[in-house]
Motif scaffolding. Sequence first.
Motif, PDB file in Angstrom:
ATOM      1  N   THR A 253       0.839  -1.207   0.000  1.00 58.59           N
ATOM      2  CA  THR A 253       0.000   0.000   0.000  1.00 58.59           C
ATOM      3  C   THR A 253       0.874   1.257   0.000  1.00 58.59           C
ATOM      4  O   THR A 253       0.616   2.205  -0.744  1.00 58.59           O
ATOM      5  CB  THR A 253      -0.926   0.001   1.246  1.00 58.59           C
ATOM      6  OG1 THR A 253      -1.631  -1.228   1.259  1.00 58.59           O
ATOM      7  CG2 THR A 253      -1.910   1.149   1.225  1.00 58.59           C
TER       8      THR A 253
ATOM      9  N   ARG B 215       2.066   1.911  -3.406  1.00 54.20           N
ATOM     10  CA  ARG B 215       1.030   2.471  -4.287  1.00 54.20           C
ATOM     11  C   ARG B 215       0.756   3.931  -3.957  1.00 54.20           C
ATOM     12  O   ARG B 215       0.336   4.690  -4.818  1.00 54.20           O
ATOM     13  CB  ARG B 215      -0.254   1.642  -4.172  1.00 54.20           C
ATOM     14  CG  ARG B 215      -0.045   0.265  -4.764  1.00 54.20           C
ATOM     15  CD  ARG B 215      -1.311  -0.543  -4.852  1.00 54.20           C
ATOM     16  NE  ARG B 215      -0.999  -1.831  -5.458  1.00 54.20           N
ATOM     17  CZ  ARG B 215      -1.503  -2.985  -5.066  1.00 54.20           C
ATOM     18  NH1 ARG B 215      -2.376  -3.029  -4.088  1.00 54.20           N
ATOM     19  NH2 ARG B 215      -1.161  -4.102  -5.677  1.00 54.20           N
TER      20      ARG B 215
ATOM     21  N   ASN C 227       7.826  -4.767  -6.969  1.00 55.43           N
ATOM     22  CA  ASN C 227       6.911  -3.857  -7.653  1.00 55.43           C
ATOM     23  C   ASN C 227       7.341  -3.599  -9.094  1.00 55.43           C
ATOM     24  O   ASN C 227       6.593  -3.007  -9.868  1.00 55.43           O
ATOM     25  CB  ASN C 227       6.760  -2.544  -6.875  1.00 55.43           C
ATOM     26  CG  ASN C 227       8.078  -1.897  -6.573  1.00 55.43           C
ATOM     27  OD1 ASN C 227       8.967  -2.531  -6.003  1.00 55.43           O
ATOM     28  ND2 ASN C 227       8.226  -0.630  -6.937  1.00 55.43           N
TER      29      ASN C 227
END
Length: 384
Positions: free
Chosen positions: A67, A70, A285
């Motif tokens: 999170t 992001r 990622n």
Amino acid sequence: MMTASPSSPTTLPLASPIEPFSPEPLRWVAEDGRPVRDLPARYTPELLRELHREMVRAREFDRKLVTLLRQGRTTFYAQSSGMEATQVGLARSIRVGHDWVWPYYRDHTLGLAMGVPMIDLISQCLGTNSDLCKGRQMPHHFGSASKNFVSISSSIASQVPPAAGNAMAQKYLGTDEITLCTFGDGATSEGDWHAGLNMAGAAKAPALFVCENNQWAISTNLAAQTASPNIHIKAKAYGMPGFYVDGNDIVAVMEVCGYAAEWVRAGNGPALVECLTYRVGSHSNADADAEKNYRTRDEVNSWLARDPIARVEGLLAHLGHPVDAEERADLISAVHRAVDADVLKAEATGQPDWRIMFEDVYADTPPHLREQAAFVRAEMEGQK
Ligand SMILES: Cc1ncc(C[n+]2csc(CCOP(=O)(O)OP(=O)(O)O)c2C)c(N)n1
Ligand SMILES: [Mg+2]
């Protein structure tokens, strides 16, 4: 640096001899939580609950860090979801703060389970002033001096030769420490990996090499990685035993790695353990859509069905101490609150000043760095 220090209470007693080179991964607990061998007495419901809590903490830490990625609050992260039994079990197999650890980049769960404070890890990921490295390392590449947990390097297998050297020093200094060196399956194709194992084998150094075999090296699967039937068989070439363990069974990891660690500590030379596991998330990622690009959803689902956390829950249920839904939910929200609090604490310390880039290395800054600092200063002033 190498002087003896008190042993950690997490150290396991020497287990009964475990045979190397088993054709199948050794396991103590089946996927549904039923023991398939006698469960040693130390696996009390209290210990199993503690292990369960640590594994859930690691899983939820991953969720929270994804999170933060992001949200743009950090820029790199590599999940260890699915590999919790291997890493939490490994932390319980060594003498924390006494032995030395040369980890690889996916080992934050190992670090957390060894007691590296969560805020240190978060600060490193965020590169705040509370980061011990002041933002000078790539995110998610932490270290811990108090735990003898050497700073992580991204360069695959580059930790293996220095880990062998560390173990040789431990031997020559006559300590009772060992060196734990971890790596992925992909690392075993690097020249550094072979050089390190060869050196440790020839020197009979107290090194425990552990392959966290999650069966993929980004998009390269194990079959494409090596023509060997498995990883642990490679130990034969370097004159050391190779152990094969179900890396999703925390009891098996603790039994085999605990045994191998004490076997190494007793002066028998190095050992290699292969923990067979699976990374259920993306590589990092930078790996956007693993299921679209190189592996199938069915394969991932088959490993989700062998989840290491569910296995401990199954074992606890089998022993008559089930983890109920409310308890699990409380555990999860406590981790989320703890991460949120540490993120706020870390961010409140602010971002390091740019001048830090040029400090802490030289007593007298050399001319070329002074020149670069002047250049950066001019750039920064130009941006105002
Ligand atoms: C020397 C080197 N070559 C290539 C890379 C790029 N790279 C980063 S991660 C990775 C895969 C490593 O896979 P594995 O060792 O199985 O570890 P896992 O990521 O699966 O945990 C590669 C090839 C690198 N970091 N260093
Ligand atoms: Mg791998």
